[in-house]
Design a protein around this motif. Structure first.
Motif, PDB file in Angstrom:
ATOM      1  N   ALA A 105       0.841  -1.197   0.000  1.00  0.00           N
ATOM      2  CA  ALA A 105       0.000   0.000   0.000  1.00  0.00           C
ATOM      3  C   ALA A 105       0.876   1.247   0.000  1.00  0.00           C
ATOM      4  O   ALA A 105       0.586   2.218  -0.708  1.00  0.00           O
ATOM      5  CB  ALA A 105      -0.941  -0.006   1.202  1.00  0.00           C
ATOM      6  N   ASP A 106       1.963   1.229   0.761  1.00  0.00           N
ATOM      7  CA  ASP A 106       2.884   2.371   0.779  1.00  0.00           C
ATOM      8  C   ASP A 106       3.549   2.563  -0.583  1.00  0.00           C
ATOM      9  O   ASP A 106       3.711   3.680  -1.048  1.00  0.00           O
ATOM     10  CB  ASP A 106       3.960   2.183   1.852  1.00  0.00           C
ATOM     11  N   LYS A 107       3.937   1.453  -1.220  1.00  0.00           N
ATOM     12  CA  LYS A 107       4.552   1.530  -2.548  1.00  0.00           C
ATOM     13  C   LYS A 107       3.576   2.073  -3.586  1.00  0.00           C
ATOM     14  O   LYS A 107       3.977   2.744  -4.533  1.00  0.00           O
ATOM     15  CB  LYS A 107       5.008   0.142  -3.018  1.00  0.00           C
ATOM     16  N   LEU A 108       2.301   1.759  -3.419  1.00  0.00           N
ATOM     17  CA  LEU A 108       1.278   2.154  -4.382  1.00  0.00           C
ATOM     18  C   LEU A 108       1.074   3.666  -4.427  1.00  0.00           C
ATOM     19  O   LEU A 108       0.791   4.233  -5.486  1.00  0.00           O
ATOM     20  CB  LEU A 108      -0.041   1.455  -4.043  1.00  0.00           C
ATOM     21  N   VAL A 109       1.239   4.322  -3.294  1.00  0.00           N
ATOM     22  CA  VAL A 109       0.977   5.761  -3.205  1.00  0.00           C
ATOM     23  C   VAL A 109       1.931   6.527  -4.115  1.00  0.00           C
ATOM     24  O   VAL A 109       3.147   6.338  -4.073  1.00  0.00           O
ATOM     25  CB  VAL A 109       1.097   6.249  -1.748  1.00  0.00           C
TER      26      VAL A 109
END
Length: 128
Positions: A27-31
Motif C-alpha cells: 500500500a505504501d509503494k502504491l501511493v
C-alpha cells in the motif's frame, strides 16, 4: 500438548504479522503517480488517504478532466478501485504486484497493465 499449541499460536501470529506488514508495504509503494505504459498510455494517482485519480485526455469522457474514486488493498493483494462519474459507478479489482520499479496490475483474465512512477512535470495532455 500445551507447548505445541503455544508454539503453533506464536508461529501463526508471526506469519500473520509478516503478511500484514507486506500488504502495508505494498500500500505504501502504491501511493504516488503512476504512468501506465503497457498496453495503453494513462496516468493514475493513488493517495495515502485511499483516493485515486485517473487523468483523462480532452474529449475522452465528455468534458471530464479526471475520474475520481477510492481504492482498497485486500490482504490477498487484490486492489479494488471504484470510480464514480456521470451518475455511474465502475468498480474493478486486479491483483497488485511489484517487479523492481514497476507496478503490475493483473485482471481476472490474466491481462497485465504495467506502470512506472511518473517523474517530472505532468504531461501536457493532462493540462487542459
Amino acid at each position: 500438548m500445551r507447548r505445541f499449541a503455544s508454539l503453533w499460536l506464536i508461529a501463526f501470529v508471526c506469519l500473520l504479522a509478516v503478511h500484514t506488514r507486506a500488504v502495508a508495504d505494498d500500500a505504501d509503494k502504491l501511493v504516488g503517480i503512476w504512468h501506465e505504459y503497457s498496453p495503453s498510455d494513462n496516468l493514475v494517482s493513488f493517495s495515502a488517504d485511499k483516493r485515486v485519480v485517473m487523468y483523462l485526455r480532452k474529449g475522452e469522457i465528455g468534458d471530464l478532466h479526471q475520474l475520481d474514486g477510492k481504492w482498497t488493498l485486500a490482504s490477498d493483494g487484490d486492489l479494488t478501485v471504484t470510480f464514480e462519474a456521470l451518475g455511474r459507478t465502475v468498480t474493478q479489482t486486479t491483483k497488485l504486484s511489484f517487479s523492481g520499479d514497476e507496478m503490475i496490475l493483473t485482471d481476472d483474465k490474466g491481462q497485465e497493465t504495467k506502470h512506472r512512477r511518473q517523474s517530472g512535470p505532468m504531461p501536457e495532455w493532462t493540462q487542459w
